[in-house]
Design an enzyme around this catalytic site. Sequence first.
Site, PDB file in Angstrom:
ATOM      1  N   LYS A   3       0.955 -44.479 -78.293  1.00  0.00           N
ATOM      2  CA  LYS A   3       1.200 -42.901 -78.714  1.00  0.00           C
ATOM      3  C   LYS A   3       0.814 -42.314 -77.530  1.00  0.00           C
ATOM      4  O   LYS A   3       1.642 -41.106 -77.271  1.00  0.00           O
ATOM      5  CB  LYS A   3      -0.082 -42.755 -79.756  1.00  0.00           C
ATOM      6  CG  LYS A   3      -0.008 -43.552 -80.919  1.00  0.00           C
ATOM      7  CD  LYS A   3      -1.053 -43.127 -82.037  1.00  0.00           C
ATOM      8  CE  LYS A   3      -2.576 -43.596 -81.337  1.00  0.00           C
ATOM      9  NZ  LYS A   3      -2.691 -44.895 -81.265  1.00  0.00           N
ATOM     10  N   ARG A  51      -6.825 -39.181 -88.360  1.00  0.00           N
ATOM     11  CA  ARG A  51      -7.062 -40.660 -88.635  1.00  0.00           C
ATOM     12  C   ARG A  51      -7.707 -40.861 -89.801  1.00  0.00           C
ATOM     13  O   ARG A  51      -7.935 -42.065 -89.946  1.00  0.00           O
ATOM     14  CB  ARG A  51      -7.806 -41.082 -87.448  1.00  0.00           C
ATOM     15  CG  ARG A  51      -7.422 -42.161 -86.419  1.00  0.00           C
ATOM     16  CD  ARG A  51      -8.351 -42.340 -85.255  1.00  0.00           C
ATOM     17  NE  ARG A  51      -7.903 -41.999 -84.208  1.00  0.00           N
ATOM     18  CZ  ARG A  51      -7.900 -42.920 -83.029  1.00  0.00           C
ATOM     19  NH1 ARG A  51      -8.156 -44.019 -83.071  1.00  0.00           N
ATOM     20  NH2 ARG A  51      -7.308 -42.294 -82.070  1.00  0.00           N
ATOM     21  N   ARG A  97      -4.155 -52.925 -70.243  1.00  0.00           N
ATOM     22  CA  ARG A  97      -4.151 -51.305 -69.848  1.00  0.00           C
ATOM     23  C   ARG A  97      -5.168 -51.378 -68.937  1.00  0.00           C
ATOM     24  O   ARG A  97      -6.322 -51.765 -68.863  1.00  0.00           O
ATOM     25  CB  ARG A  97      -4.255 -50.599 -71.227  1.00  0.00           C
ATOM     26  CG  ARG A  97      -4.677 -49.242 -70.763  1.00  0.00           C
ATOM     27  CD  ARG A  97      -4.486 -48.232 -72.007  1.00  0.00           C
ATOM     28  NE  ARG A  97      -5.416 -48.582 -73.080  1.00  0.00           N
ATOM     29  CZ  ARG A  97      -5.506 -47.863 -74.076  1.00  0.00           C
ATOM     30  NH1 ARG A  97      -4.522 -46.953 -74.314  1.00  0.00           N
ATOM     31  NH2 ARG A  97      -6.402 -48.103 -74.887  1.00  0.00           N
ATOM     32  N   ARG A 110     -10.886 -49.855 -70.001  1.00  0.00           N
ATOM     33  CA  ARG A 110     -11.724 -49.072 -70.831  1.00  0.00           C
ATOM     34  C   ARG A 110     -12.478 -50.141 -71.616  1.00  0.00           C
ATOM     35  O   ARG A 110     -12.400 -51.235 -71.804  1.00  0.00           O
ATOM     36  CB  ARG A 110     -10.800 -48.592 -71.880  1.00  0.00           C
ATOM     37  CG  ARG A 110     -10.451 -46.999 -71.602  1.00  0.00           C
ATOM     38  CD  ARG A 110      -9.666 -46.506 -72.560  1.00  0.00           C
ATOM     39  NE  ARG A 110      -9.691 -46.325 -73.966  1.00  0.00           N
ATOM     40  CZ  ARG A 110      -8.830 -45.990 -74.798  1.00  0.00           C
ATOM     41  NH1 ARG A 110      -7.861 -45.080 -74.460  1.00  0.00           N
ATOM     42  NH2 ARG A 110      -8.981 -46.046 -76.100  1.00  0.00           N
ATOM     43  N   ARG A 136     -11.682 -52.022 -83.537  1.00  0.00           N
ATOM     44  CA  ARG A 136     -10.691 -50.665 -83.697  1.00  0.00           C
ATOM     45  C   ARG A 136      -9.401 -51.073 -84.732  1.00  0.00           C
ATOM     46  O   ARG A 136      -9.203 -50.100 -85.788  1.00  0.00           O
ATOM     47  CB  ARG A 136     -10.219 -50.459 -82.254  1.00  0.00           C
ATOM     48  CG  ARG A 136     -11.162 -49.766 -81.452  1.00  0.00           C
ATOM     49  CD  ARG A 136     -10.822 -49.837 -80.068  1.00  0.00           C
ATOM     50  NE  ARG A 136      -9.772 -48.940 -79.724  1.00  0.00           N
ATOM     51  CZ  ARG A 136      -8.952 -48.826 -78.445  1.00  0.00           C
ATOM     52  NH1 ARG A 136      -9.256 -49.940 -77.619  1.00  0.00           N
ATOM     53  NH2 ARG A 136      -7.953 -48.400 -78.375  1.00  0.00           N
TER      54      ARG A 136
HETATM   55  P1  AP5 Z   1      -1.102 -46.171 -74.982  1.00  0.00           P
HETATM   56  O1  AP5 Z   1      -0.005 -45.138 -74.886  1.00  0.00           O
HETATM   57  O2  AP5 Z   1      -2.385 -45.814 -74.149  1.00  0.00           O
HETATM   58  O3  AP5 Z   1      -1.408 -46.579 -76.671  1.00  0.00           O
HETATM   59  P2  AP5 Z   1      -2.280 -45.712 -77.619  1.00  0.00           P
HETATM   60  O4  AP5 Z   1      -1.445 -45.737 -78.678  1.00  0.00           O
HETATM   61  O5  AP5 Z   1      -2.439 -44.307 -77.026  1.00  0.00           O
HETATM   62  O6  AP5 Z   1      -3.508 -46.409 -77.619  1.00  0.00           O
HETATM   63  P3  AP5 Z   1      -4.822 -46.112 -77.546  1.00  0.00           P
HETATM   64  O7  AP5 Z   1      -5.870 -47.266 -77.613  1.00  0.00           O
HETATM   65  O8  AP5 Z   1      -5.306 -44.823 -76.591  1.00  0.00           O
HETATM   66  O9  AP5 Z   1      -5.116 -45.323 -79.088  1.00  0.00           O
HETATM   67  P4  AP5 Z   1      -6.317 -45.352 -80.065  1.00  0.00           P
HETATM   68  O10 AP5 Z   1      -5.822 -44.516 -81.011  1.00  0.00           O
HETATM   69  O11 AP5 Z   1      -7.132 -46.540 -80.340  1.00  0.00           O
HETATM   70  O12 AP5 Z   1      -7.416 -44.560 -79.243  1.00  0.00           O
HETATM   71  P5  AP5 Z   1      -7.897 -43.244 -78.480  1.00  0.00           P
HETATM   72  O13 AP5 Z   1      -8.175 -43.005 -77.296  1.00  0.00           O
HETATM   73  O14 AP5 Z   1      -7.179 -42.308 -79.369  1.00  0.00           O
HETATM   74  O15 AP5 Z   1      -0.585 -47.743 -74.615  1.00  0.00           O
HETATM   75  C1  AP5 Z   1      -1.454 -48.893 -74.642  1.00  0.00           C
HETATM   76  C2  AP5 Z   1      -1.113 -49.743 -73.308  1.00  0.00           C
HETATM   77  O16 AP5 Z   1       0.194 -50.200 -73.576  1.00  0.00           O
HETATM   78  C3  AP5 Z   1      -1.128 -49.019 -71.946  1.00  0.00           C
HETATM   79  O17 AP5 Z   1      -1.368 -49.733 -70.982  1.00  0.00           O
HETATM   80  C4  AP5 Z   1       0.538 -48.754 -71.693  1.00  0.00           C
HETATM   81  O18 AP5 Z   1       0.971 -48.698 -70.554  1.00  0.00           O
HETATM   82  C5  AP5 Z   1       1.381 -49.768 -72.506  1.00  0.00           C
HETATM   83  N1  AP5 Z   1       2.198 -49.475 -73.161  1.00  0.00           N
HETATM   84  C6  AP5 Z   1       2.709 -48.213 -73.722  1.00  0.00           C
HETATM   85  N2  AP5 Z   1       3.974 -48.239 -74.365  1.00  0.00           N
HETATM   86  C7  AP5 Z   1       4.303 -49.578 -74.118  1.00  0.00           C
HETATM   87  C8  AP5 Z   1       5.555 -50.393 -74.360  1.00  0.00           C
HETATM   88  N3  AP5 Z   1       6.635 -49.475 -75.115  1.00  0.00           N
HETATM   89  N4  AP5 Z   1       5.947 -51.502 -74.064  1.00  0.00           N
HETATM   90  C9  AP5 Z   1       4.737 -51.987 -73.281  1.00  0.00           C
HETATM   91  N5  AP5 Z   1       3.832 -51.421 -73.056  1.00  0.00           N
HETATM   92  C10 AP5 Z   1       3.530 -50.139 -73.267  1.00  0.00           C
HETATM   93  O19 AP5 Z   1      -9.424 -43.306 -79.167  1.00  0.00           O
HETATM   94  C11 AP5 Z   1     -10.350 -44.018 -78.760  1.00  0.00           C
HETATM   95  C12 AP5 Z   1     -11.509 -43.915 -79.795  1.00  0.00           C
HETATM   96  O20 AP5 Z   1     -12.100 -42.493 -79.928  1.00  0.00           O
HETATM   97  C13 AP5 Z   1     -11.480 -44.461 -81.025  1.00  0.00           C
HETATM   98  O21 AP5 Z   1     -11.681 -45.755 -81.261  1.00  0.00           O
HETATM   99  C14 AP5 Z   1     -12.379 -43.663 -81.824  1.00  0.00           C
HETATM  100  O22 AP5 Z   1     -13.618 -44.113 -81.760  1.00  0.00           O
HETATM  101  C15 AP5 Z   1     -12.456 -42.465 -81.206  1.00  0.00           C
HETATM  102  N6  AP5 Z   1     -11.488 -41.355 -81.783  1.00  0.00           N
HETATM  103  C16 AP5 Z   1     -10.383 -41.043 -81.287  1.00  0.00           C
HETATM  104  N7  AP5 Z   1      -9.743 -39.940 -82.124  1.00  0.00           N
HETATM  105  C17 AP5 Z   1     -10.289 -40.182 -83.376  1.00  0.00           C
HETATM  106  C18 AP5 Z   1     -10.462 -39.464 -84.484  1.00  0.00           C
HETATM  107  N8  AP5 Z   1      -9.251 -38.773 -84.716  1.00  0.00           N
HETATM  108  N9  AP5 Z   1     -11.293 -39.592 -85.499  1.00  0.00           N
HETATM  109  C19 AP5 Z   1     -12.320 -40.415 -85.307  1.00  0.00           C
HETATM  110  N10 AP5 Z   1     -12.438 -41.109 -83.888  1.00  0.00           N
HETATM  111  C20 AP5 Z   1     -11.592 -40.866 -83.168  1.00  0.00           C
END
Ligand code: AP5
Length: 218
Positions: A13, A88, A128, A161, A172
Amino acid sequence: MNLVFLGPPGAGKGTQAVEIARARGLTHISTGEILRAAIRDGTPTGLKAKQYVDKGELVPDGVVVDIVSEALAGGGSSTGWILDGFPRTLAQAKALESKTSETGVKGVEMVLYFAVPDEAVIKRLSGRRMCRACGASYHVDFMPPANDGVCDRCGGELYLRDDDKPQTVRNRLAAYREATEPLVDYYIEKGLLVEVKGDGGPETVRAAVEDILGERFC
Ligand code: AP5
């Protein structure tokens, strides 16, 4: 163009949101990034969020709804926004609807659901690396930086991370299944959800997203 990017952790994402927002002049609002910055800065929100983020649990709805309301109220681009990682939970989705209708702002127009199997997600998250300074994201195999451990964009140090460690990733994924996946049906019923096949390489996924956006928004 007001978009939500929905999908499991590591679905890509953030990677796609950065590119699409840059190409189309949209405001990119990532709740994960905002929370990590607050944790880094030791703000009251950050101190509260840390206990959940470190365990791979969702931060309470009230905290993230306030963060997003503030970000949306901040104006940003008149072209629209991408909400990355929000909503979420069902409660967050409903709060977003109330906020946008209260303030007369146009609500969500499309939800892009990045469908990626668990095995791919685990490989992506374990490889990552993120920049401590600017938050740019890399992957040791799929999107490596030019020089090991160094950010191409700003020269900052790359790190794994804390919440990308295996046990936290399992938590997660469990939180995603329980609280977030129900949003898929919720947005299907609203006629807003479009599925993106997210298991190709980054360029393939990007082309698929552009096709979908091109058809709907020109
Ligand atoms: P990346 O693009 O970073 O993936 P992502 O979907 O953004 O993954 P995140 O882990 O950041 O999402 P998340 O939703 O768990 O965490 P968030 O930071 O929002 O890609 C991942 C990896 O794959 C990278 O290395 C990239 O290079 C690679 N890649 C990408 N596309 C690729 C492809 N097509 N092919 C191959 N490789 C690829 O949230 C973190 C924490 O914050 C949560 O656990 C929670 O505690 C809190 N939080 C955040 N938002 C909320 C909310 N709305 N409500 C409650 N808690 C929240």
